[in-house]
Write a protein that holds these residues in place. Structure first.
Motif, PDB file in Angstrom:
ATOM      1  N   LEU A  13       0.829  -1.207   0.000  1.00 47.39           N
ATOM      2  CA  LEU A  13       0.000   0.000   0.000  1.00 47.39           C
ATOM      3  C   LEU A  13       0.865   1.258   0.000  1.00 47.39           C
ATOM      4  CD1 LEU A  13      -2.701  -1.238   2.530  1.00 47.39           C
ATOM      5  CD2 LEU A  13      -3.054  -0.828   0.090  1.00 47.39           C
ATOM      6  N   LEU A  14       1.965   1.220   0.739  1.00 48.85           N
ATOM      7  CA  LEU A  14       2.897   2.357   0.729  1.00 48.85           C
ATOM      8  C   LEU A  14       3.456   2.581  -0.671  1.00 48.85           C
ATOM      9  CD1 LEU A  14       4.869   1.688   4.033  1.00 48.85           C
ATOM     10  CD2 LEU A  14       3.478   3.715   3.565  1.00 48.85           C
ATOM     11  N   ALA A  15       3.768   1.497  -1.360  1.00 47.78           N
ATOM     12  CA  ALA A  15       4.323   1.609  -2.709  1.00 47.78           C
ATOM     13  C   ALA A  15       3.344   2.259  -3.674  1.00 47.78           C
ATOM     14  CB  ALA A  15       4.732   0.224  -3.225  1.00 47.78           C
ATOM     15  N   GLN A  16       2.060   2.139  -3.383  1.00 53.44           N
ATOM     16  CA  GLN A  16       1.036   2.743  -4.240  1.00 53.44           C
ATOM     17  C   GLN A  16       0.788   4.212  -3.911  1.00 53.44           C
ATOM     18  OE1 GLN A  16      -2.441  -0.113  -4.876  1.00 53.44           O
ATOM     19  NE2 GLN A  16      -1.168  -1.252  -3.399  1.00 53.44           N
ATOM     20  N   GLY A  17       1.547   4.740  -2.968  1.00 48.70           N
ATOM     21  CA  GLY A  17       1.500   6.161  -2.685  1.00 48.70           C
ATOM     22  C   GLY A  17       0.697   6.576  -1.478  1.00 48.70           C
ATOM     23  N   LEU A  18       0.158   5.621  -0.720  1.00 56.13           N
ATOM     24  CA  LEU A  18      -0.577   6.006   0.486  1.00 56.13           C
ATOM     25  C   LEU A  18       0.368   6.543   1.546  1.00 56.13           C
ATOM     26  CD1 LEU A  18      -3.301   3.278   1.140  1.00 56.13           C
ATOM     27  CD2 LEU A  18      -3.554   5.513   0.085  1.00 56.13           C
ATOM     28  N   GLU A  19      -0.085   7.530   2.290  1.00 51.61           N
ATOM     29  CA  GLU A  19       0.710   8.024   3.410  1.00 51.61           C
ATOM     30  C   GLU A  19       0.808   6.927   4.462  1.00 51.61           C
ATOM     31  OE1 GLU A  19      -2.444  10.535   6.021  1.00 51.61           O
ATOM     32  OE2 GLU A  19      -1.940  11.365   4.052  1.00 51.61           O
ATOM     33  N   PRO A  20       1.866   6.948   5.291  1.00 49.89           N
ATOM     34  CA  PRO A  20       2.138   5.825   6.188  1.00 49.89           C
ATOM     35  C   PRO A  20       0.986   5.421   7.101  1.00 49.89           C
ATOM     36  CG  PRO A  20       4.064   7.220   6.031  1.00 49.89           C
ATOM     37  CD  PRO A  20       2.972   7.926   5.285  1.00 49.89           C
ATOM     38  N   ALA A  21       0.326   6.375   7.747  1.00 50.79           N
ATOM     39  CA  ALA A  21      -0.745   6.004   8.676  1.00 50.79           C
ATOM     40  C   ALA A  21      -1.908   5.347   7.938  1.00 50.79           C
ATOM     41  CB  ALA A  21      -1.237   7.229   9.444  1.00 50.79           C
ATOM     42  N   LYS A  22      -2.251   5.891   6.785  1.00 54.12           N
ATOM     43  CA  LYS A  22      -3.359   5.334   6.018  1.00 54.12           C
ATOM     44  C   LYS A  22      -3.011   3.932   5.520  1.00 54.12           C
ATOM     45  CE  LYS A  22      -5.906   8.203   3.777  1.00 54.12           C
ATOM     46  NZ  LYS A  22      -6.453   9.179   2.785  1.00 54.12           N
ATOM     47  N   ALA A  23      -1.784   3.757   5.023  1.00 56.80           N
ATOM     48  CA  ALA A  23      -1.360   2.424   4.575  1.00 56.80           C
ATOM     49  C   ALA A  23      -1.387   1.433   5.732  1.00 56.80           C
ATOM     50  CB  ALA A  23       0.054   2.500   3.989  1.00 56.80           C
ATOM     51  N   ALA A  24      -1.037   1.912   6.927  1.00 54.33           N
ATOM     52  CA  ALA A  24      -0.981   1.031   8.096  1.00 54.33           C
ATOM     53  C   ALA A  24      -2.370   0.587   8.530  1.00 54.33           C
ATOM     54  CB  ALA A  24      -0.257   1.739   9.237  1.00 54.33           C
ATOM     55  N   PHE A  25      -3.298   1.541   8.715  1.00 49.93           N
ATOM     56  CA  PHE A  25      -4.612   1.113   9.203  1.00 49.93           C
ATOM     57  C   PHE A  25      -5.419   0.409   8.117  1.00 49.93           C
ATOM     58  CE2 PHE A  25      -6.161   5.593   8.188  1.00 49.93           C
ATOM     59  CZ  PHE A  25      -7.203   5.254   7.341  1.00 49.93           C
ATOM     60  N   LEU A  26      -5.205   0.783   6.853  1.00 50.44           N
ATOM     61  CA  LEU A  26      -5.889   0.069   5.777  1.00 50.44           C
ATOM     62  C   LEU A  26      -5.314  -1.333   5.623  1.00 50.44           C
ATOM     63  CD1 LEU A  26      -7.920  -0.013   3.474  1.00 50.44           C
ATOM     64  CD2 LEU A  26      -6.201   1.059   1.999  1.00 50.44           C
ATOM     65  N   GLY A  27      -3.989  -1.462   5.771  1.00 52.96           N
ATOM     66  CA  GLY A  27      -3.376  -2.783   5.730  1.00 52.96           C
ATOM     67  C   GLY A  27      -3.916  -3.684   6.819  1.00 52.96           C
ATOM     68  N   ALA A  28      -4.055  -3.135   8.023  1.00 55.82           N
ATOM     69  CA  ALA A  28      -4.600  -3.927   9.126  1.00 55.82           C
ATOM     70  C   ALA A  28      -6.041  -4.336   8.843  1.00 55.82           C
ATOM     71  CB  ALA A  28      -4.519  -3.127  10.428  1.00 55.82           C
TER      72      ALA A  28
END
Length: 518
Positions: free
Chosen positions: A464-479
């Protein structure tokens, strides 16, 4: 969904009353009305239906008094039980009590064995119970008399609606006392309380409804910190866009530094999760002697072998090779299956100080970091830490039990101390940003309690980070998608036999489910 703590809700109530001029009586009327309407939606025509209302002495008890009055006006046969003398009511609750007195509504005071026996008889005959014993100010354990009432309610077959929060549940932590109402429904007011979505509290809540009681939404500006419950709507709104004309380079390239002798499976899970989460490409960086086998097992991933130690772990001498691999990457995942050899620490320190790429540190990356967490201060780019409670305990220098006592505040403190996004894994995974914003996950369950699922999560966040999401958003969306994938796997295989690769293979379906939900 926005969350607040019990103390924040008290502050918002006071703001609405004192600053906005909204009468406390109106707020209480609206709260009791929301509960009464919920009872009607469950039972339908209330004529002849028997409803028990349990009222404590605070504002929660006042809400219960309003509900009792309105339910009687709707035709229900209301049985009102007070846990304390009505002389203890004050403020808006007292005014509502005086109104009930004028209307001649009868009540029973639960103050001895006879009254408790009467309650148990009524419980066997009633259609529904309204719980208004304790509110959001509750802490610790219920008084013995209240605990006996709670036990009697839980032992009955009657459905239960909790007013604002089940009695016996702490609004801030989700902890429960020696006794706690096991509600079928909870009607909470204005905003959901944090403890309603944390474990073990979540087990006692039942179906949660958030009711508007006329407190203006702008009141949230009074609060210094933000908390959210990551539900389907928030997850869907956080998904990275997918360009129909895009190609593999459009969706980012993840570098996964992972694996050692006997631990290439961790690298496999993290790499494939990055792809399954939508990244365009993934490169695996492994000890040289393991690269050939890995390449054959996962053809979709680019494999690069680097200098290794005699134990077949990545050697610190591999840094120049790794530095070259950083070119054109969009994110890094570091740690799954690496071991804690000295060279691993050296590589991590160089990554932190020499690249501005977002870096997910997991597993053995966290283990080597726990020896000197201050290393994080040298980071040139954003960092996402993904500890389970044991790893968090080592990072923070506290017992694991202390971590679990208040997961939200522990994650928030760690994020601030390490200037990193922290994903504290476990039941209701908590993601915290350095500035204090917190996200509590709604998906996942015991099916995820199996080796390797953490590697899947780390890889998904990296993707998700590689797709350009900011870290917090990538983290909670990943979870969220990781937990949903676990739930989907459990639906198919049951909660006992799910393995990490099952969760991995459900990631695309989890993403599809989020996108397709209305």
């Amino acid at each position: 969904m926005r969350l607040v703590t019990g103390s924040e809700m008290k502050r918002l109530d006071a703001w609405a009353i004192n600053e906005c001029g909204i009468p406390a009586l109106l707020l209480m009327e609206n709260a009791g009305g929301a509960v009464a309407n919920k009872v009607k939606s469950i039972l339908g025509n209330l004529r002849g239906k028997q409803v028990i209302v349990l009222a404590g002495k605070g504002n929660n008890g006042g809400d219960a008094l309003v509900a009792a009055r309105l339910l009687q006006e709707m035709g229900a046969e209301v049985r009102l039980f007070l846990l304390y003398s009505p002389e203890l009511f004050n403020g808006a609750a007292l005014e509502n009590w005086r109104l009930l007195e004028r209307l001649g509504i009868k009540y029973h005071l639960l103050n001895d064995e006879n009254s408790l026996y009467l309650l148990k008889l009524r419980l066997n005959q009633c259609d529904l119970v309204v719980d208004g014993i304790y509110g959001t100010g509750f802490h610790g354990s219920p008084e013995k008399s209240a605990a006996r009432v709670i036990q009697a309610v839980n032992e009955s077959a009657a459905p239960v609606i909790a007013i604002d929060i089940p009695s016996g549940l702490e609004a801030d932590t989700g902890r429960v006392g020696e006794a706690c109402i096991k509600a079928d429904y909870t009607v909470t007011f204005a905003w959901a309380k944090r403890g309603l979505v944390l474990f073990p509290g979540r087990i006692y809540v039942g179906e949660l409804e958030v009711a508007c009681i006329s407190i203006p939404q702008q009141g949230l500006k009074q609060l210094e910190k933000e908390e959210y419950y990551v539900d389907a709507a928030l997850a869907r709104g956080s998904l990275p866009p997918r360009d129909r004309e895009g190609h593999k380079n459009s969706f980012g390239h993840v570098l996964v530094i992972a694996g050692s002798a006997g631990m290439t499976g961790a690298a496999y899970l993290a790499c494939k999760a990055g792809l399954r989460a939508g990244a365009g490409m993934v490169t695996a960086c492994l000890p040289g002697s393991l690269a050939g086998y890995f390449d054959a097992s996962l053809p979709e991933v680019i494999t690069k072998g680097v200098v290794e130690t005699e134990a077949r772990t990545i050697d610190s001498a591999a840094w120049p090779q790794i530095e070259q691999l950083l070119k054109n990457k969009k994110s890094i995942v570091f740690g799954p299956g690496l071991t804690t050899e000295h060279g691993i620490r050296d590589i991590l320190e160089k990554l932190l100080s020499n690249t501005s790429l977002p870096l997910v540190i997991d597993a053995d990356g966290l283990n080597v970091l726990s020896g000197d967490p201050e290393t994080l201060k040298s980071s040139s780019g954003p960092v996402v830490l993904t500890p389970h409670p044991g790893e968090m305990a080592r990072l923070m220098g506290i017992p694991a039990a202390k971590v679990q006592e208040n997961r939200v505040e522990t994650a928030r403190e760690a994020a601030s101390r390490f200037n990193a996004v922290v994903v504290l894994k476990g039941a209701a995974t908590v993601t915290a940003e350095p500035q204090g914003t917190v996200y509590i996950n709604s998906t996942g369950g015991p099916a995820l309690a199996t080796a390797g699922t953490g590697d899947v999560l780390a890889g998904a966040i990296g993707g998700l980070l590689a797709q350009g999401l900011e870290p917090a958003k990538a983290a909670f969306l990943g979870a969220y998608i990781h937990g949903l994938a676990g739930d989907l796997a459990a639906q198919e295989k049951g909660i006992r036999g799910v393995i990490a690769s099952d969760v991995l293979e459900k990631l695309p379906l989890a993403l599809k489910t989020i996108e397709n939900e209305d």
